[in-house]
Design a protein around this motif. Structure first.
Motif, short mmCIF file in Angstrom:
data_model
loop_
_atom_site.label_atom_id
_atom_site.label_comp_id
_atom_site.label_asym_id
_atom_site.label_seq_id
_atom_site.Cartn_x
_atom_site.Cartn_y
_atom_site.Cartn_z
N VAL A 1 0.94 -1.14 0.10
CA VAL A 1 -0.14 0.09 0.14
C VAL A 1 0.68 1.52 -0.18
O VAL A 1 1.94 1.37 1.03
N GLY A 2 0.73 2.12 -1.12
CA GLY A 2 1.83 3.49 -1.30
C GLY A 2 2.46 3.14 -2.05
O GLY A 2 3.20 2.17 -2.67
N GLY A 3 2.38 4.02 -3.55
CA GLY A 3 2.96 3.86 -4.54
C GLY A 3 4.22 5.06 -5.32
O GLY A 3 4.77 5.67 -5.89
N ALA B 1 9.10 4.02 -1.46
CA ALA B 1 9.49 2.91 -1.01
C ALA B 1 8.53 1.93 -1.50
O ALA B 1 8.88 0.69 -1.90
N GLY B 2 7.30 2.20 -1.30
CA GLY B 2 6.55 0.93 -2.00
C GLY B 2 6.93 0.87 -3.51
O GLY B 2 7.13 -1.01 -4.09
N THR B 3 7.22 1.28 -4.41
CA THR B 3 7.94 1.34 -6.21
C THR B 3 8.96 0.16 -5.47
O THR B 3 8.78 -0.85 -6.28
N HIS C 1 4.01 9.97 -9.23
CA HIS C 1 4.73 9.51 -8.64
C HIS C 1 5.77 10.55 -8.90
O HIS C 1 6.81 10.89 -9.70
N MET C 2 6.04 11.05 -7.96
CA MET C 2 6.71 13.00 -8.08
C MET C 2 8.29 12.28 -7.47
O MET C 2 8.34 12.14 -6.54
#
Ligand SMILES: Cc1cc2nc3c(=O)[nH]c(=O)nc-3n(C[C@H](O)[C@H](O)[C@H](O)COP(=O)(O)OP(=O)(O)OC[C@H]3O[C@@H](n4cnc5c(N)ncnc54)[C@H](O)[C@@H]3O)c2cc1C
Length: 377
Positions: A6-8, A11-13, A43-44
């Motif tokens: 959960v969270g892209g 870290a998540g990516t 994605h920033m």
């Protein structure tokens, strides 16, 4: 085995891509499924916001399509989680879906909360979001001289940013030929000018060299917008013509609502990165409560460790290594020079004199980031 991330963001990516490569055979055979849920299709690169605030980058340069960064065997959905039901190994989403998991990774990051301090949203400039960084740049352009006050709320992500912004302000006003009309004053909440002792020791003479005044033990209480005054919890106050603040942060609201951690910071085992009290839930990046800086680099090192461990849990039934607390921060030191701080749980940073090659390395990293989140660097 269903692995749900959960969270892209950073870290998540990295967790998702690293796992997708390590578990390619298992995903092809249908034995493992990797799902990534995020709140945005973009994605920033957040460190670029500092450059936006000074007109060195435009916001469009900071974004990539999230899907383009992901390995093909990742099942990616833009559908934010609205409920974590850890007792049932389930999350619910804004789109009304339920996702069951065997292993859950929470990587939802952090956010600034200036609205929690009276007067701050109206009175101060920020650079921690796209809109605020653009606004700060426009404000800086209009500024013709006077007192610039910088103050810092805690906790916040990127602990180096307050130091870097002072060097960048000095360079910016110098380049405009009005440095002699600008007074720069830096305020920090603890009894020295930076939380990392060796950074404080290094920065003090550097600030003196460029004429930055400092005040410590200054915890932001409120802004008196009418009278241009910043007030502290310690009952002191400072007048400003331009106020720049790095506001206090929290984790995401849903984590607080679901009682996963006070302030949205999830209690996390410092070595295994497991959520305390939960064997199949892991936490990476800003949203941990670990005693390490909330930085992209910590998120990166944690994500690599965790992906290696989850892959080995799938393959051999046990994790293979611990996170050692590693953080690596570039520090822009002005005049096209930079240094860095590298440290972990055991070893404090040992700062080297700033150099031009390190500045160019940092600028190159701004591009290399995209290779890094693909899990290739
Ligand atoms: C101005 C600035 C300068 C910085 N400079 C540096 C630097 O020089 N070096 C450095 O190492 N770090 C720097 N950082 C910090 C770095 O960007 C963060 O620490 C890093 O991005 C944290 O990674 P993360 O994955 O934890 O969170 P993020 O990268 O913020 O990702 C969080 C993700 O979670 C998603 N999300 C949120 N809520 C939900 C939900 N309910 N459901 C699903 N998904 C959700 C978001 O959409 C996002 O994709 C800087 C940050 C800023 C703002």
């Amino acid at each position: 085995m269903r692995i749900l991330i959960v969270g892209g963001g950073t870290a998540g990516t990295i967790v998702a891509n690293n796992l997708a490569r390590r578990l390619g055979a298992e995903t092809r055979a249908g034995k493992v499924r990797i799902t990534l849920l995020s709140a945005s299709d973009r994605h920033m690169y957040q460190p670029g916001l500092l450059y936006v605030a000074f007109g060195h980058m435009t916001p469009d340069q900071l974004y990539r399509d999230q899907a383009s960064l992901l390995e093909p065997n990742i099942d990616f959905h833009v559908d934010p989680v609205t409920k974590f039901n850890l007792d049932k190994n389930q999350v619910l989403t804004a789109g009304g879906k339920t996702h069951d998991y065997d292993i859950l990774v929470i990587a939802t990051g952090s956010r600034m909360v200036p609205e929690e301090t009276p007067g701050l949203t109206e009175g101060a400039e920020f650079f921690y979001t796209e809109a605020s960084a653009v606004k700060m740049f426009k404000r800086l352009r209009e500024f013709q001289g006077g007192k610039v006050v910088v103050a810092v709320g805690v906790p916040h992500k990127c602990p180096i940013a307050p130091v870097e912004v002072m060097f960048m302000l000095h360079d910016y006003f110098k380049a405009r030929g009005i440095r002699d009309k600008v007074q720069l004053k830096y305020h920090y909440p603890i009894g020295r000018i930076h939380t990392i002792e060796n950074v404080a020791i290094w920065a003090k003479p550097e600030f003196e060299r460029i004429g930055v005044e400092t005040e410590t033990l200054f915890n932001i209480k409120e802004v008196d917008v009418k009278n241009n005054l910043l007030k502290s919890e310690e009952d002191t106050e400072v007048a400003y013509d331009l106020l720049i603040v790095i506001p206090q942060h929290r984790g995401m609201e849903v984590l607080e609502t679901d009682n996963l951690g006070e302030g949205g910071w999830i209690p996390t085992d410092r070595f295994s990165l497991a959520m305390k009290g939960r064997d199949n839930v892991y936490v990476v990046g800003d949203t941990t409560n670990l005693p390490v800086s909330k930085t992209g680099s910590a998120a990166h090192f944690q994500a690599e460790t965790l992906a290696e461990n989850i892959a080995s849990i799938v393959k051999i039934g046990a994790p293979v290594r611990d996170y050692d607390g590693k953080v690596y921060c570039f520090i822009e030191a002005g005049h096209d020079r930079a240094t860095y701080a590298m440290f972990n749980y055991q070893n404090p940073p040992d700062l080297k004199p700033p150099s031009k090659p390190m500045h160019w390395f940092k600028l190159s990293y701004n591009q290399m980031y995209w290779t890094s989140v693909r899990g290739l660097l």
